[in-house]
Design a protein around this motif. Structure first.
Motif, PDB file in Angstrom:
ATOM      1  N   SER A   1      40.591  56.826  73.267  1.00 51.68           N
ATOM      2  CA  SER A   1      39.688  55.692  73.558  1.00 51.68           C
ATOM      3  C   SER A   1      39.818  54.679  72.429  1.00 51.68           C
ATOM      4  O   SER A   1      39.206  54.816  71.366  1.00 51.68           O
ATOM      5  CB  SER A   1      38.246  56.200  73.679  1.00 51.68           C
TER       6      SER A   1
ATOM      7  N   GLY B   1      37.885  54.027  77.095  1.00 50.83           N
ATOM      8  CA  GLY B   1      36.788  54.981  76.961  1.00 50.83           C
ATOM      9  C   GLY B   1      36.053  55.096  78.281  1.00 50.83           C
ATOM     10  O   GLY B   1      35.469  54.121  78.764  1.00 50.83           O
TER      11      GLY B   1
ATOM     12  N   SER C   1      28.335  56.346  77.570  1.00 52.16           N
ATOM     13  CA  SER C   1      27.433  56.997  76.618  1.00 52.16           C
ATOM     14  C   SER C   1      28.108  57.163  75.264  1.00 52.16           C
ATOM     15  O   SER C   1      27.447  57.084  74.211  1.00 52.16           O
ATOM     16  CB  SER C   1      26.983  58.360  77.156  1.00 52.16           C
ATOM     17  N   ASP C   2      29.431  57.390  75.249  1.00 54.02           N
ATOM     18  CA  ASP C   2      30.160  57.422  73.978  1.00 54.02           C
ATOM     19  C   ASP C   2      30.081  56.062  73.294  1.00 54.02           C
ATOM     20  O   ASP C   2      29.795  55.959  72.092  1.00 54.02           O
ATOM     21  CB  ASP C   2      31.630  57.772  74.218  1.00 54.02           C
TER      22      ASP C   2
ATOM     23  N   ALA D   1      36.992  66.541  71.451  1.00 55.55           N
ATOM     24  CA  ALA D   1      36.707  65.304  70.722  1.00 55.55           C
ATOM     25  C   ALA D   1      37.967  64.670  70.148  1.00 55.55           C
ATOM     26  O   ALA D   1      37.999  63.463  69.909  1.00 55.55           O
ATOM     27  CB  ALA D   1      35.706  65.572  69.596  1.00 55.55           C
TER      28      ALA D   1
ATOM     29  N   HIS E   1      36.480  62.785  74.479  1.00 52.35           N
ATOM     30  CA  HIS E   1      35.117  62.425  74.877  1.00 52.35           C
ATOM     31  C   HIS E   1      34.135  62.946  73.829  1.00 52.35           C
ATOM     32  O   HIS E   1      34.445  63.887  73.097  1.00 52.35           O
ATOM     33  CB  HIS E   1      34.774  63.002  76.255  1.00 52.35           C
ATOM     34  N   HIS E   2      32.962  62.341  73.792  1.00 50.51           N
ATOM     35  CA  HIS E   2      32.023  62.651  72.710  1.00 50.51           C
ATOM     36  C   HIS E   2      30.588  62.869  73.181  1.00 50.51           C
ATOM     37  O   HIS E   2      29.689  63.007  72.347  1.00 50.51           O
ATOM     38  CB  HIS E   2      32.067  61.524  71.668  1.00 50.51           C
ATOM     39  N   SER E   3      30.358  62.904  74.481  1.00 49.32           N
ATOM     40  CA  SER E   3      28.990  63.111  74.970  1.00 49.32           C
ATOM     41  C   SER E   3      29.040  63.710  76.373  1.00 49.32           C
ATOM     42  O   SER E   3      30.115  63.825  76.971  1.00 49.32           O
ATOM     43  CB  SER E   3      28.222  61.773  74.992  1.00 49.32           C
TER      44      SER E   3
ATOM     45  N   TYR F   1      37.215  53.125  69.884  1.00 46.10           N
ATOM     46  CA  TYR F   1      36.541  54.028  68.952  1.00 46.10           C
ATOM     47  C   TYR F   1      37.373  54.303  67.695  1.00 46.10           C
ATOM     48  O   TYR F   1      36.939  55.043  66.813  1.00 46.10           O
ATOM     49  CB  TYR F   1      36.241  55.377  69.622  1.00 46.10           C
TER      50      TYR F   1
END
Length: 388
Positions: free
Chosen positions: A77, A108, A112-113, A53, A44-46, A80
């Protein structure tokens, strides 16, 4: 049945993130010691809660600290990533871990990512399917040329074959949409049912299996229940009352976080007491004892209409670290052996001995008495005067 966890992870903001990540690694080490079979690590990134990450980096570190447990991306994900780069990294990890790596795939979870990467939310699943197709072809040793909105492959091939023969485990995430079972069936891979204990998710288990079987047949594959992994949250203690007291530590923050992630969060309520009461009604999470955990898994077996290969604990920080570790210990001590069959032989042996009444006790007493008598006779013979 195999057992493991699905580690997003979920760490409330306001604490040292370095220490939180270190605790994740410590937990995987503990799981390895306790006999868990698998650990799946998220990407995840956010949003600040799910702070890993790169599951591949975590797998590389965890592999050096463990001996037996298999380590998977839970999940990568796919929209990405460029499929060649991700496939290449996973094959490298397969060699580095000597076959202990697994690839979990998904679209994902956090929109938001996707927003930060300029990917429309309604494009995430189609792009995942395109990327998964490319990855599976690459892992089979094909040379791939594909041009899509998300990536381009031109005469792409892997320079290394997987260490695992013919390949490491690959599984696709499934929740409520048919995307997961369709992907599993099309490519002949496994499935991760992320929302298995949610009422809607449990109701869909049999339907997802049917879709998986039908699509697999269309593409020349056979759906394999041993590759089906169901995910659900649990926190165990010696009593239900203790378990409910434990989760007061962090379940409310988890609920608030998920209210901004999914249309209907898995645990709902404004206060701990409301959340716990609502959970008792919904049955989404087991907050109780090992017996409650056994009952929930047996319910899932029935709902799946034929069983599944692995149950994964949906990891969370609802309880303090010591209580969380104790929950994993209780699960390993009582729940895992219930389903692996390891409790039966010791219990049967014990019942055989205890059913004998005093037979074996009397034999032991007789043997002790005889040893005493034999020793006394030996001593007497040794000190008696020799016969003329």
């Amino acid at each position: 049945m195999r057992f493991g966890n699905f580690m997003a992870p979920f760490h409330p903001t306001g604490q040292n993130p370095t220490l939180a990540i270190e605790r994740d690694l410590d937990l995987i080490v503990a799981m390895d010691r306790l006999g868990f079979h698998e650990a799946w690590i998220g990407e995840h990134h956010s949003a600040g809660f799910e702070i890993i990450a790169s599951p591949e980096v975590m797998i590389g570190v965890a592999a050096e600290r463990t001996k037996h447990i298999k380590l998977g991306t839970g999940v990568s994900s796919l929209p990405y990533h460029h499929p060649l780069m991700l496939a290449d990294r996973m094959v490298l990890l397969d060699h580095l871990t000597r076959g202990r790596v697994m690839l979990g795939c998904g679209p994902g979870q956090l929109t938001s990512d996707a927003h930060m990467l300029g990917i429309p939310a309604d494009e995430q699943r189609p792009r995942m399917e395109q990327c998964l197709e490319a990855i599976m072809r690459l892992l089979r040793g094909e040379t791939v040329t594909m041009h899509t909105d998300g990536f381009t492959l031109q005469d792409a091939r892997l320079q290394l074959a997987p260490y695992s023969d013919p390949c490491f485990d690959v599984a696709v995430a499934a929740s409520f949409s048919p995307t997961g079972p369709r992907g599993a069936g099309k490519h002949g891979i496994g499935m991760l049912s992320i929302a298995a204990t949610a009422r809607q998710g449990m109701d869909l288990l049999a339907q997802h299996w049917k879709t998986w079987e039908e699509v697999a047949l269309e593409h020349g594959h056979v759906a394999d229940r041993s590759k089906w992994r169901l995910v659900g949250p649990m926190h165990l203690a010696e009593t239900r009352e203790q378990a409910e007291r434990d989760v007061a530590y962090g379940i409310a923050e988890f609920s608030r976080y998920f209210s901004h992630i999914l249309p209907a969060g898995p645990v709902q309520g404004d206060t701990v007491s409301q959340i716990v009461a609502n959970n008792r009604e919904s049955g989404f999470a087991v907050i109780g004892t090992p017996d409650d955990a056994v009952a929930k898994i047996e319910e899932l077996i029935e709902a799946s209409d034929g069983g599944f290969g692995a149950f994964l604990l949906f990891d969370h920080d609802w309880a303090p670290p010591a209580a969380k570790l104790r929950s994993y210990e209780l699960f390993a001590q009582y729940v895992i052996p219930h389903f692996t069959g390891h409790l039966t032989p010791p219990r049967a042996s014990q019942e055989w001995v205890t059913a004998s009444g005093r037979e074996f006790v009397d034999r032991a007493a007789h043997a002790i008495g005889k040893a005493i008598e034999d020793h006394a006779a030996e001593q007497q013979a040794k000190h008696s005067p020799a016969a003329p």
